[in-house]
Design a protein around this motif. Structure first.
Motif, PDB file in Angstrom:
ATOM      1  N   ALA A   1       0.575   4.433  12.110  1.00  0.00           N
ATOM      2  CA  ALA A   1       0.909   4.654  13.518  1.00  0.00           C
ATOM      3  C   ALA A   1      -0.368   4.542  14.339  1.00  0.00           C
ATOM      4  CB  ALA A   1       1.559   6.018  13.727  1.00  0.00           C
ATOM      5  N   ASP A   2      -0.311   3.786  15.458  1.00  0.00           N
ATOM      6  CA  ASP A   2      -1.429   3.649  16.393  1.00  0.00           C
ATOM      7  C   ASP A   2      -2.703   3.152  15.715  1.00  0.00           C
ATOM      8  OD1 ASP A   2       0.257   4.603  18.420  1.00  0.00           O
ATOM      9  OD2 ASP A   2      -0.286   6.676  17.953  1.00  0.00           O
ATOM     10  N   GLY A   3      -2.577   2.202  14.775  1.00  0.00           N
ATOM     11  CA  GLY A   3      -3.746   1.630  14.106  1.00  0.00           C
ATOM     12  C   GLY A   3      -4.406   2.558  13.095  1.00  0.00           C
ATOM     13  N   ARG A   4      -3.746   3.654  12.788  1.00  0.00           N
ATOM     14  CA  ARG A   4      -4.294   4.604  11.802  1.00  0.00           C
ATOM     15  C   ARG A   4      -3.341   4.670  10.605  1.00  0.00           C
ATOM     16  NH1 ARG A   4      -7.921   8.940  12.333  1.00  0.00           N
ATOM     17  NH2 ARG A   4      -7.660  10.615  10.795  1.00  0.00           N
ATOM     18  N   LEU A   5      -3.846   4.380   9.440  1.00  0.00           N
ATOM     19  CA  LEU A   5      -3.030   4.410   8.224  1.00  0.00           C
ATOM     20  C   LEU A   5      -3.534   5.536   7.324  1.00  0.00           C
ATOM     21  CD1 LEU A   5      -1.796   1.337   6.236  1.00  0.00           C
ATOM     22  CD2 LEU A   5      -2.386   3.450   5.083  1.00  0.00           C
ATOM     23  N   THR A   6      -2.609   6.386   6.911  1.00  0.00           N
ATOM     24  CA  THR A   6      -2.972   7.537   6.065  1.00  0.00           C
ATOM     25  C   THR A   6      -2.310   7.404   4.698  1.00  0.00           C
ATOM     26  OG1 THR A   6      -3.152   8.970   8.009  1.00  0.00           O
ATOM     27  CG2 THR A   6      -2.945  10.032   5.852  1.00  0.00           C
ATOM     28  N   VAL A   7      -3.146   7.556   3.669  1.00  0.00           N
ATOM     29  CA  VAL A   7      -2.659   7.523   2.284  1.00  0.00           C
ATOM     30  C   VAL A   7      -2.762   8.934   1.710  1.00  0.00           C
ATOM     31  CG1 VAL A   7      -2.951   6.550  -0.019  1.00  0.00           C
ATOM     32  CG2 VAL A   7      -3.444   5.147   1.999  1.00  0.00           C
ATOM     33  N   ARG A   8      -1.659   9.406   1.163  1.00  0.00           N
ATOM     34  CA  ARG A   8      -1.638  10.685   0.459  1.00  0.00           C
ATOM     35  C   ARG A   8      -1.197  10.412  -0.980  1.00  0.00           C
ATOM     36  NH1 ARG A   8      -1.491  15.354   3.626  1.00  0.00           N
ATOM     37  NH2 ARG A   8      -1.440  14.943   5.882  1.00  0.00           N
ATOM     38  N   LEU A   9      -1.999  10.847  -1.925  1.00  0.00           N
ATOM     39  CA  LEU A   9      -1.621  10.600  -3.327  1.00  0.00           C
ATOM     40  C   LEU A   9      -2.079  11.752  -4.213  1.00  0.00           C
ATOM     41  CD1 LEU A   9      -4.390   9.587  -5.032  1.00  0.00           C
ATOM     42  CD2 LEU A   9      -4.021   7.572  -3.616  1.00  0.00           C
ATOM     43  N   THR A  10      -1.360  11.913  -5.295  1.00  0.00           N
ATOM     44  CA  THR A  10      -1.666  12.945  -6.290  1.00  0.00           C
ATOM     45  C   THR A  10      -1.814  12.281  -7.658  1.00  0.00           C
ATOM     46  OG1 THR A  10      -0.400  14.605  -5.070  1.00  0.00           O
ATOM     47  CG2 THR A  10      -0.896  15.077  -7.380  1.00  0.00           C
ATOM     48  N   PRO A  11      -2.996  12.379  -8.268  1.00  0.00           N
ATOM     49  CA  PRO A  11      -3.179  11.791  -9.609  1.00  0.00           C
ATOM     50  C   PRO A  11      -2.524  12.656 -10.678  1.00  0.00           C
ATOM     51  CG  PRO A  11      -5.190  12.879  -8.920  1.00  0.00           C
ATOM     52  CD  PRO A  11      -4.243  12.973  -7.756  1.00  0.00           C
ATOM     53  N   GLN A  12      -2.081  12.018 -11.753  1.00  0.00           N
ATOM     54  CA  GLN A  12      -1.450  12.725 -12.861  1.00  0.00           C
ATOM     55  C   GLN A  12      -1.950  12.152 -14.185  1.00  0.00           C
ATOM     56  OE1 GLN A  12       2.670  11.890 -11.101  1.00  0.00           O
ATOM     57  NE2 GLN A  12       3.003  13.842 -12.135  1.00  0.00           N
ATOM     58  N   ASN A  13      -1.912  13.000 -15.196  1.00  0.00           N
ATOM     59  CA  ASN A  13      -2.247  12.573 -16.557  1.00  0.00           C
ATOM     60  C   ASN A  13      -1.118  13.013 -17.474  1.00  0.00           C
ATOM     61  OD1 ASN A  13      -3.314  11.910 -19.025  1.00  0.00           O
ATOM     62  ND2 ASN A  13      -4.987  13.384 -18.963  1.00  0.00           N
ATOM     63  N   HIS A  14      -0.339  12.042 -17.953  1.00  0.00           N
ATOM     64  CA  HIS A  14       0.792  12.345 -18.835  1.00  0.00           C
ATOM     65  C   HIS A  14       0.373  12.503 -20.294  1.00  0.00           C
ATOM     66  CE1 HIS A  14       3.568  11.724 -15.532  1.00  0.00           C
ATOM     67  NE2 HIS A  14       3.039  10.536 -15.289  1.00  0.00           N
ATOM     68  N   GLY A  15      -0.929  12.369 -20.575  1.00  0.00           N
ATOM     69  CA  GLY A  15      -1.422  12.601 -21.932  1.00  0.00           C
ATOM     70  C   GLY A  15      -1.342  11.366 -22.816  1.00  0.00           C
ATOM     71  N   PRO A  16      -1.616  11.534 -24.109  1.00  0.00           N
ATOM     72  CA  PRO A  16      -1.783  12.817 -24.825  1.00  0.00           C
ATOM     73  C   PRO A  16      -3.185  13.413 -24.782  1.00  0.00           C
ATOM     74  CG  PRO A  16      -1.863  11.012 -26.384  1.00  0.00           C
ATOM     75  CD  PRO A  16      -1.582  10.387 -25.052  1.00  0.00           C
ATOM     76  N   SER A  17      -4.172  12.688 -24.241  1.00  0.00           N
ATOM     77  CA  SER A  17      -5.555  13.188 -24.258  1.00  0.00           C
ATOM     78  C   SER A  17      -6.014  13.554 -22.854  1.00  0.00           C
ATOM     79  CB  SER A  17      -6.496  12.126 -24.848  1.00  0.00           C
ATOM     80  OG  SER A  17      -6.099  11.770 -26.145  1.00  0.00           O
ATOM     81  N   ASP A  18      -7.005  14.436 -22.792  1.00  0.00           N
ATOM     82  CA  ASP A  18      -7.622  14.790 -21.518  1.00  0.00           C
ATOM     83  C   ASP A  18      -8.500  13.645 -21.033  1.00  0.00           C
ATOM     84  OD1 ASP A  18      -6.401  17.216 -21.928  1.00  0.00           O
ATOM     85  OD2 ASP A  18      -8.222  18.219 -22.627  1.00  0.00           O
ATOM     86  N   VAL A  19      -8.716  13.622 -19.722  1.00  0.00           N
ATOM     87  CA  VAL A  19      -9.578  12.619 -19.106  1.00  0.00           C
ATOM     88  C   VAL A  19     -10.622  13.356 -18.277  1.00  0.00           C
ATOM     89  CG1 VAL A  19      -9.703  10.672 -17.516  1.00  0.00           C
ATOM     90  CG2 VAL A  19      -7.757  10.881 -19.062  1.00  0.00           C
ATOM     91  N   ALA A  20     -11.885  13.023 -18.492  1.00  0.00           N
ATOM     92  CA  ALA A  20     -12.971  13.725 -17.790  1.00  0.00           C
ATOM     93  C   ALA A  20     -12.989  13.392 -16.304  1.00  0.00           C
ATOM     94  CB  ALA A  20     -14.312  13.372 -18.436  1.00  0.00           C
ATOM     95  N   ASP A  21     -12.630  12.168 -15.954  1.00  0.00           N
ATOM     96  CA  ASP A  21     -12.647  11.740 -14.554  1.00  0.00           C
ATOM     97  C   ASP A  21     -11.990  10.373 -14.456  1.00  0.00           C
ATOM     98  OD1 ASP A  21     -13.073  11.692 -11.863  1.00  0.00           O
ATOM     99  OD2 ASP A  21     -15.265  11.616 -11.953  1.00  0.00           O
ATOM    100  N   THR A  22     -11.446  10.033 -13.283  1.00  0.00           N
ATOM    101  CA  THR A  22     -10.914   8.703 -13.027  1.00  0.00           C
ATOM    102  C   THR A  22     -11.325   8.263 -11.631  1.00  0.00           C
ATOM    103  OG1 THR A  22      -8.807   9.438 -12.081  1.00  0.00           O
ATOM    104  CG2 THR A  22      -8.900   9.163 -14.468  1.00  0.00           C
ATOM    105  N   THR A  23     -11.318   6.966 -11.411  1.00  0.00           N
ATOM    106  CA  THR A  23     -11.635   6.392 -10.102  1.00  0.00           C
ATOM    107  C   THR A  23     -10.462   5.552  -9.629  1.00  0.00           C
ATOM    108  OG1 THR A  23     -13.993   6.300 -10.651  1.00  0.00           O
ATOM    109  CG2 THR A  23     -13.239   4.938  -8.814  1.00  0.00           C
ATOM    110  N   LEU A  24      -9.946   5.900  -8.473  1.00  0.00           N
ATOM    111  CA  LEU A  24      -8.833   5.162  -7.887  1.00  0.00           C
ATOM    112  C   LEU A  24      -9.369   4.140  -6.883  1.00  0.00           C
ATOM    113  CD1 LEU A  24      -6.317   8.083  -7.223  1.00  0.00           C
ATOM    114  CD2 LEU A  24      -6.623   6.700  -9.285  1.00  0.00           C
TER     115      LEU A  24
END
Length: 202
Positions: free
Chosen positions: A89-112
């Motif tokens: 709206a009005d030349g402004r774009l907003t992204v809202r997102l939630t990262p998830q990890n379905h496993g089976p291992s843990d992840v130290a960090d990710t880059t989107l």
């Protein structure tokens, strides 16, 4: 007569020795009692029988089957995904997102990686953990994601160069800590957003 003469002609000491030898008792081996022989035979037979039984039992004993081994989980395997919404709206774009990890291992960090189909303005106010890497691209870190969990929501508002009636936004995972993603389709999204202020989910 000759024997008598010879005996008389022998020395006296020799005649005494021969006389002693004749008077000594004869060493005749006594017969072994029948009960002892029978017992020895029974012991021998019992030993042979036990040996045969041992061989038969050993041959008949079942060989234990190896237990099935469960497949090992790859310590670097994780299913990383993200879901959220976009508005324009009005030349402004907003992204809202939630990262998830379905496993089976843990992840130290990710880059989107967020890529817009149009250039962004030079001045942007990005949230902590996000940086601009190109005219149309922004990178955001998610932080650690344990298996079966969700990360913190990331909100990325950007301003576009000029007014646009529609904009396409591509969102994917650029880096997931070196883990093997077993389902990469759920972390790649491309959404067409119209300049109406409506919410578009992915």
């Amino acid at each position: 007569m000759a024997g008598v003469v010879m005996a008389k002609s022998m020395p006296k000491s020799m005649r005494k020795s021969m006389s002693k030898a004749k008077s000594m008792p004869k060493l005749v081996p006594k017969s072994v009692p029948t009960c002892v022989v029978g017992a020895a035979r029974r012991v021998l037979r019992a030993g042979v029988a036990l040996g045969v039984v041992g061989l038969v039992v050993g041959a008949a004993a079942p060989v234990p089957k190896p237990k099935p081994v469960a497949p090992a989980v790859d310590p670097h395997e994780a299913d990383v995904a993200q879901h959220g919404s976009l508005t324009l709206a009005d030349g402004r774009l907003t992204v809202r997102l939630t990262p998830q990890n379905h496993g089976p291992s843990d992840v130290a960090d990710t880059t989107l990686r967020l890529v817009w189909s149009v250039p962004l303005t030079d001045r942007q106010e990005l949230p902590a953990g996000c940086v601009r890497s190109a005219r149309t691209t922004v990178l955001c870190r998610t932080g650690a994601l344990t298996a079966g969990s969700r990360g913190d929501e990331i909100v990325v508002p950007v301003r576009l160069k000029g007014l646009r009636s529609e904009v396409s936004v591509r969102i994917d995972t650029l880096w997931n800590g070196g883990a093997k993603d077993i389902n990469p389709d759920n972390n790649r999204h491309e959404v067409l957003v119209l300049e109406t202020g409506d919410v578009y989910t992915f």
